[in-house]
Design a protein around this motif. Structure first.
Motif, PDB file in Angstrom:
ATOM      1  N   ILE A   1     -11.955  57.223  35.589  1.00  0.00           N
ATOM      2  CA  ILE A   1     -10.944  57.160  34.520  1.00  0.00           C
ATOM      3  C   ILE A   1     -10.110  58.432  34.505  1.00  0.00           C
ATOM      4  O   ILE A   1      -8.882  58.400  34.391  1.00  0.00           O
ATOM      5  CB  ILE A   1     -11.624  56.924  33.158  1.00  0.00           C
ATOM      6  CG1 ILE A   1     -12.278  55.540  33.110  1.00  0.00           C
ATOM      7  CG2 ILE A   1     -10.614  57.070  32.017  1.00  0.00           C
ATOM      8  CD1 ILE A   1     -13.100  55.284  31.857  1.00  0.00           C
ATOM      9  N   LEU A   2     -10.772  59.581  34.645  1.00  0.00           N
ATOM     10  CA  LEU A   2     -10.048  60.855  34.639  1.00  0.00           C
ATOM     11  C   LEU A   2      -9.149  60.987  35.860  1.00  0.00           C
ATOM     12  O   LEU A   2      -8.040  61.545  35.770  1.00  0.00           O
ATOM     13  CB  LEU A   2     -11.038  62.016  34.581  1.00  0.00           C
ATOM     14  CG  LEU A   2     -11.906  62.094  33.322  1.00  0.00           C
ATOM     15  CD1 LEU A   2     -12.897  63.242  33.428  1.00  0.00           C
ATOM     16  CD2 LEU A   2     -11.037  62.270  32.075  1.00  0.00           C
ATOM     17  N   ALA A   3      -9.600  60.489  36.997  1.00  0.00           N
ATOM     18  CA  ALA A   3      -8.766  60.544  38.207  1.00  0.00           C
ATOM     19  C   ALA A   3      -7.520  59.695  38.039  1.00  0.00           C
ATOM     20  O   ALA A   3      -6.420  60.087  38.454  1.00  0.00           O
ATOM     21  CB  ALA A   3      -9.573  60.079  39.411  1.00  0.00           C
ATOM     22  N   ALA A   4      -7.640  58.541  37.412  1.00  0.00           N
ATOM     23  CA  ALA A   4      -6.472  57.689  37.170  1.00  0.00           C
ATOM     24  C   ALA A   4      -5.529  58.327  36.166  1.00  0.00           C
ATOM     25  O   ALA A   4      -4.307  58.146  36.242  1.00  0.00           O
ATOM     26  CB  ALA A   4      -6.927  56.314  36.682  1.00  0.00           C
ATOM     27  N   ASP A   5      -6.072  59.095  35.230  1.00  0.00           N
ATOM     28  CA  ASP A   5      -5.234  59.752  34.218  1.00  0.00           C
ATOM     29  C   ASP A   5      -4.312  60.805  34.817  1.00  0.00           C
ATOM     30  O   ASP A   5      -3.283  61.147  34.227  1.00  0.00           O
ATOM     31  CB  ASP A   5      -6.116  60.407  33.148  1.00  0.00           C
ATOM     32  CG  ASP A   5      -6.484  59.439  32.038  1.00  0.00           C
ATOM     33  OD1 ASP A   5      -5.967  58.303  32.057  1.00  0.00           O
ATOM     34  OD2 ASP A   5      -7.272  59.807  31.143  1.00  0.00           O
ATOM     35  N   GLU A   6      -4.673  61.342  35.978  1.00  0.00           N
ATOM     36  CA  GLU A   6      -3.864  62.411  36.565  1.00  0.00           C
ATOM     37  C   GLU A   6      -2.461  61.939  36.934  1.00  0.00           C
ATOM     38  O   GLU A   6      -1.524  62.730  36.979  1.00  0.00           O
ATOM     39  CB  GLU A   6      -4.566  62.977  37.795  1.00  0.00           C
ATOM     40  CG  GLU A   6      -5.849  63.739  37.463  1.00  0.00           C
ATOM     41  CD  GLU A   6      -6.496  64.323  38.697  1.00  0.00           C
ATOM     42  OE1 GLU A   6      -5.932  64.129  39.796  1.00  0.00           O
ATOM     43  OE2 GLU A   6      -7.553  64.968  38.574  1.00  0.00           O
ATOM     44  N   THR A   7      -2.303  60.659  37.191  1.00  0.00           N
ATOM     45  CA  THR A   7      -0.986  60.116  37.541  1.00  0.00           C
ATOM     46  C   THR A   7      -0.328  59.388  36.371  1.00  0.00           C
ATOM     47  O   THR A   7       0.764  58.859  36.523  1.00  0.00           O
ATOM     48  CB  THR A   7      -1.111  59.145  38.731  1.00  0.00           C
ATOM     49  OG1 THR A   7      -2.034  58.092  38.389  1.00  0.00           O
ATOM     50  CG2 THR A   7      -1.613  59.876  39.972  1.00  0.00           C
ATOM     51  N   ALA A   8      -0.989  59.355  35.226  1.00  0.00           N
ATOM     52  CA  ALA A   8      -0.436  58.690  34.044  1.00  0.00           C
ATOM     53  C   ALA A   8       0.405  59.671  33.235  1.00  0.00           C
ATOM     54  O   ALA A   8       0.218  60.891  33.337  1.00  0.00           O
ATOM     55  CB  ALA A   8      -1.556  58.125  33.169  1.00  0.00           C
ATOM     56  N   PRO A   9       1.366  59.186  32.440  1.00  0.00           N
ATOM     57  CA  PRO A   9       2.118  60.092  31.545  1.00  0.00           C
ATOM     58  C   PRO A   9       1.171  60.853  30.629  1.00  0.00           C
ATOM     59  O   PRO A   9       0.117  60.333  30.226  1.00  0.00           O
ATOM     60  CB  PRO A   9       3.013  59.124  30.753  1.00  0.00           C
ATOM     61  CG  PRO A   9       3.130  57.916  31.622  1.00  0.00           C
ATOM     62  CD  PRO A   9       1.832  57.793  32.354  1.00  0.00           C
ATOM     63  N   ARG A  10       1.544  62.073  30.299  1.00  0.00           N
ATOM     64  CA  ARG A  10       0.652  62.951  29.538  1.00  0.00           C
ATOM     65  C   ARG A  10       0.202  62.312  28.223  1.00  0.00           C
ATOM     66  O   ARG A  10      -0.949  62.456  27.810  1.00  0.00           O
ATOM     67  CB  ARG A  10       1.352  64.290  29.267  1.00  0.00           C
ATOM     68  CG  ARG A  10       0.487  65.296  28.528  1.00  0.00           C
ATOM     69  CD  ARG A  10       1.155  66.644  28.485  1.00  0.00           C
ATOM     70  NE  ARG A  10       1.290  67.204  29.818  1.00  0.00           N
ATOM     71  CZ  ARG A  10       0.343  67.871  30.456  1.00  0.00           C
ATOM     72  NH1 ARG A  10      -0.838  68.062  29.877  1.00  0.00           N
ATOM     73  NH2 ARG A  10       0.548  68.359  31.655  1.00  0.00           N
ATOM     74  N   LYS A  11       1.104  61.609  27.538  1.00  0.00           N
ATOM     75  CA  LYS A  11       0.761  61.025  26.245  1.00  0.00           C
ATOM     76  C   LYS A  11       0.034  59.691  26.366  1.00  0.00           C
ATOM     77  O   LYS A  11      -0.288  59.065  25.353  1.00  0.00           O
ATOM     78  CB  LYS A  11       2.027  60.853  25.405  1.00  0.00           C
ATOM     79  CG  LYS A  11       2.667  62.176  25.023  1.00  0.00           C
ATOM     80  CD  LYS A  11       3.857  61.978  24.099  1.00  0.00           C
ATOM     81  CE  LYS A  11       4.463  63.320  23.707  1.00  0.00           C
ATOM     82  NZ  LYS A  11       5.626  63.162  22.791  1.00  0.00           N
ATOM     83  N   GLN A  12      -0.213  59.253  27.583  1.00  0.00           N
ATOM     84  CA  GLN A  12      -0.915  57.991  27.797  1.00  0.00           C
ATOM     85  C   GLN A  12      -2.200  58.208  28.597  1.00  0.00           C
ATOM     86  O   GLN A  12      -2.596  57.362  29.383  1.00  0.00           O
ATOM     87  CB  GLN A  12      -0.002  56.988  28.499  1.00  0.00           C
ATOM     88  CG  GLN A  12       1.168  56.535  27.646  1.00  0.00           C
ATOM     89  CD  GLN A  12       2.109  55.624  28.402  1.00  0.00           C
ATOM     90  OE1 GLN A  12       3.258  55.959  28.642  1.00  0.00           O
ATOM     91  NE2 GLN A  12       1.625  54.445  28.795  1.00  0.00           N
TER      92      GLN A  12
END
Length: 345
Positions: free
Chosen positions: A67-78
């Motif tokens: 989940i954290l690895a996928a968050d690295e490419t997501a917009p900061r507020k998402q």
């Protein structure tokens, strides 16, 4: 881990003739622990704490990492918060544990990934940093926000400040020429963020397409144009801190002046007075350190640089050439011919 007082108590009892078994029974420790204390002269302050097992959380640790690895490419507020990850683990993966292990794990991950820094050190005369700030000034026509060009030497922290009417390229050129004249020397490097008036295009890494007139200034004086990586002003911390001096120290209360020239007349003594201070825990004053910078830096060229920009134009039937949305009259003999407009601050 035993405390220092517990270590002292064990060694005192052993000194008084108590056996290992008696000490263990009295203090409710194992004989192995007592022998370990007696074998060393003092408690080890660096002994690592035992890692606590997490049998419920460990099976979902890899899911949290994904989940954290996928968050690295997501917009900061998402990106997921700890609470959102906990809800997903419960709903999608049958996690039966509490929220606390999830929160502790994420806190450790954030600490491991938190950015760290190395304090910068510079040879005298090697580097100056440039930036700009804004100051509210009361003129006869009312209060205006005035751009102020700040140049600071990286080793000594000697400052220069100049109020200018604009932030265009010709203003930057004028500000640097005035700064070098004020200091009486030229650094080997001048560092900027990435203003489009200096760095026309930001390329890969530290590569930049430099404005032709800024490149001409660097070749004339000469110095090497340098630029911070995008969104990393920490690479020029001296000037980042100096930007606040005109606001907090030199323009409080709000100054009342007739024009920009009068305001700059006020700024020059402020820059000189700042050399009498110490900074960064260094016992030497800024002036003492700047004297070393000036001795190591290059001299200002005898022929000053012409701080202007060039703009091609075509003279029309009204005998005018357009520059910066204005029409300027030219002699009749230049009608219908190309000309070059020279623009100053």
């Amino acid at each position: 881990m035993l405390t220092v007082d517990q270590h002292a108590r064990i060694r005192q009892l052993h000194r008084d003739g108590w056996t290992v078994g008696q000490i263990a029974a009295q203090l409710h420790h194992s004989s192995k622990t007592i022998l370990k204390v007696l074998a060393g002269p003092a408690p080890d302050p660096l002994a690592p704490a035992a890692t606590r097992a997490a049998p419920v959380f460990d099976p979902v640790r890899g899911i949290v990492d994904a989940i954290l690895a996928a968050d690295e490419t997501a917009p900061r507020k998402q990106r997921h918060t700890a609470q959102q990850i906990f809800r997903r683990l419960v709903a999608d993966h049958g996690y039966a544990g509490s929220y606390a292990p999830v929160q502790r794990y994420l806190k450790g991950r954030r600490l491991d990934r938190r950015e760290t820094f190395v304090p910068l050190d510079h040879r005298p005369g090697s580097r100056a940093e440039a930036d700009r700030g804004h100051i509210a000034v009361d003129f006869p026509g009312g209060r205006r926000s005035v751009p102020v060009r700040i140049v600071t030497w990286s080793d000594s922290n000697a400052p220069f400040a100049l109020a200018l009417p604009t932030e265009r390229t010709e203003a930057i050129l004028h500000g640097l020429v005035e700064a070098f004249g004020f200091f009486g020397c030229v650094p080997a490097e001048v560092w900027w963020d990435n203003p489009t008036t200096v760095a026309v295009h930001v390329l890969a890494g530290r590569e930049r397409t430099v404005h032709p007139r800024y490149a001409a200034l660097a070749a004339h004086d000469p110095f090497t144009p340098k630029f911070c990586l995008p969104v990393t002003p920490r690479e020029k911390p001296r000037v980042e801190n100096r930007v606040f001096d005109p606001q907090r120290q030199w323009a409080t209360p709000v100054p009342q002046v007739v024009d920009l020239a009068a305001w700059n007349t006020h700024l020059r003594p402020c820059c000189v007075a700042a050399r009498g201070r110490t900074c960064g825990g260094n016992p030497e004053t800024v002036q003492v350190r700047f004297d070393r910078e000036r001795a190591a830096a290059a001299p200002v060229p005898a022929r000053p640089f012409d701080p202007c920009v060039f703009h091609p134009a075509m003279v029309d039937k009204y005998q005018t050439a357009r520059f910066d949305h204005n029409a300027y009259s030219v002699p009749r003999r230049w009608a219908f011919r190309p000309v070059t407009v020279t623009g100053y601050v």
